[in-house]
Every structure is written in structure tokens, then in C-alpha cells.
Design an enzyme around this catalytic site. Structure first.
Site: not given
Length: 285
Positions: A102, A137, A169, A202, A224
Site C-alpha cells: 500500500r 503547497k 512575501k 515579492e 506576483d
């Protein structure tokens, strides 16, 4: 980026935790009906199409579960596969094969999906100088596997985590009191702590691009959520001062246009957070 030693440590941690989670105090289904000395053989069967990934990881899993398991590889990581292909055979203790099954399938199905999507984006960028990057992410606990899959698919890894690169950021900039203050404080921190980390900053508009360029030591500017026209202007303003990266809702329909604006990198969280597992199975032979 993290070292090979750190990466290998992550992989070993993933395997040990996954086996702990899945096996616990024993695979009682196998223990109940399969003799301890029973030997068997199984094949990894492809029931889909795309880029296969995770074969090297599967070998690590089999070795962790039982160092006497033998794997015969027929297809290598990064290869195009289609329905009916056999990727490898594994033979040895039947109980051990079932104990590892698995984890091998879960990992390879997801890694192959990520490699396939990454390769699709890489092909969309063919003929440009732009490279595709992943992001943070990722699925908690298996980031190393997902970033490994991006590399297998032909993409490049962004920073691995919060500790191996500085990325200022919008929230960092706002909390620090502005772009210039954020960069100055960062450079002081790196100097005071003796750390050698690259700095990405950013920018939310062209005025912020201009402000970033007033500071030295910035490795890459993150452009961005810019439109095409402003992205081209940002690339012109930045020139050879530092590297450029576009991000923010870029998909298969827009990625080529952003690449043609001249950016060095395009980052996409979709490589790891929006994929459908490749259909694979491990069948006894």
C-alpha cells in the site's frame, strides 16, 4: 536547497512513519492466512498513461520492510508509460510484499501524477528559456516525495521549506514596515546569524519592482499576479540585476504567454496540489 543528506533523511522518515501508520503491530490479514516462509512474486502494473515516478522510492520501501526482497526494474523513473506496461517485479517473502504494497502504490500513484503534470507544463514551455518551479503547497508529511516527483517530471524545485531560502512575501513586507525595511532587516539577520541564504522578494506592482531594485543582494524578484504587459515591463526594468519569477493563477492556457514575457521561472502550486493519481496496481504473478 537542502542537501542530499537532509533529503535522504526526509525519505527515511516518510517510510518509517508510513509503515508505523499502516502496519502498526502487524499485518494481521497476511499473518492470518499466509505462512511465514511463503515466497511470492508480484508485478507493478500500469492501468493509465503518463510519466512513471517513484520506482526508486519503492525500492527503498521494499528494502526497509525486508532487505531480502528483490526488485527487477523494467522501466525507469521519468519514462512515458501506458496501460498494460509492467514497471517492475518484486519477489521474496509474500508477507513482506503485502506489508509494503500500500505504501508503494500510494506513493507511486501520487508521484506519477505530479511527474505527469509537471512534464505537461515543461512541454508547454518548450522553445523558451523559462523553467517551471514547484512551491510549498504540498501534502503535509510527504513534501520530499512530491518535490522529487517534480524533478522526475522535468521541473525544478523551489525552496524546500522555510529554512533553506528567504522569501519576503506581501505579509512579511507589510509586517516589516515596507519593502526596503524588510530587505535591510533580512540582510542584518543573515549577517548576525552567519547564514548564507538566497533572498527572494515579492512585488505586487511596478512601483514595488523599482523599490526592490534599489537594494542589493536580492537573488530573485517574484512578479506576483501581474498581467502580460506589466510582466514584460517588469522584466525590462529588472534586466540582469537578478532573476525573475512569475506566479499567481498561471495555468496551462496562460503559462506560455508568461514565459514569452521573458521571465526566468514560473512557479505553480498546481503541480502538487491539483493532480489525480495515476492508476497503478501490484498484482501477484
Amino acid at each position: 536547497m537542502i542537501s542530499e543528506e537532509q533529503f535522504n533523511k526526509e525519505i527515511k522518515g516518510i517510510i518509517s512513519n508510513a509503515i508505523r501508520e499502516d502496519v502498526g503491530d502487524g499485518d494481521h490479514s497476511s499473518l492470518a492466512c499466509i505462512p511465514e516462509d511463503a515466497m511470492g512474486k508480484a508485478k507493478l502494473l500500469v492501468k493509465d498513461k503518463g510519466i512513471i515516478a517513484g520506482i526508486a522510492f519503492a525500492k527503498e520501501v521494499f528494502s526497509y520492510v525486508d532487505e531480502n526482497l528483490e526488485v527487477e526494474t523494467l522501466i525507469e523513473d521519468g519514462s512515458q508509460v501506458t496501460h498494460g506496461d509492467i514497471v517492475f517485479y518484486v519477489k521474496g517473502s509474500s508477507q513482506s510484499i503485502l506489508k509494503a504494497e500500500r505504501l508503494v502504490l500510494n506513493a507511486m500513484q501520487r508521484m506519477s501524477a505530479i511527474a505527469t503534470k509537471t512534464n505537461f507544463f515543461v512541454n508547454l514551455l518548450e522553445g523558451t528559456d523559462t523553467k517551471i518551479l514547484d512551491t510549498r503547497k504540498t501534502t503535509p508529511g510527504i513534501r520530499a516525495l512530491e518535490k522529487w516527483a517534480v524533478k522526475i517530471g522535468g521541473g525544478e524545485n523551489h525552496r524546500f521549506a522555510l529554512y533553506d531560502m528567504i522569501m519576503l512575501k506581501d505579509n512579511h513586507i507589510d509586517f516589516a514596515g515596507g519593502i526596503t525595511k524588510a530587505i535591510e532587516k533580512t540582510q542584518r539577520y543573515l549577517s548576525d546569524t552567519g547564514r548564507d541564504l538566497k533572498i527572494i522578494v515579492e512585488a505586487r506592482n511596478l512601483e514595488e519592482i523599482k523599490e526592490i531594485l534599489k537594494s542589493d543582494g536580492v537573488y530573485r524578484i517574484l512578479i506576483d499576479n501581474f498581467n502580460y504587459e506589466d510582466t514584460r515591463e517588469a522584466v525590462r526594468l529588472i534586466g540582469d540585476e537578478c532573476l525573475t519569477e512569475s506566479s499567481g493563477g498561471i495555468n496551462e492556457e496562460t503559462i506560455r504567454n508568461y514565459a514569452e514575457c521573458g521571465v526566468d521561472y514560473i512557479s505553480s502550486g498546481a503541480l502538487t496540489h491539483s493532480v489525480y493519481n495515476m492508476d497503478l496496481s501490484l498484482k501477484a504473478v
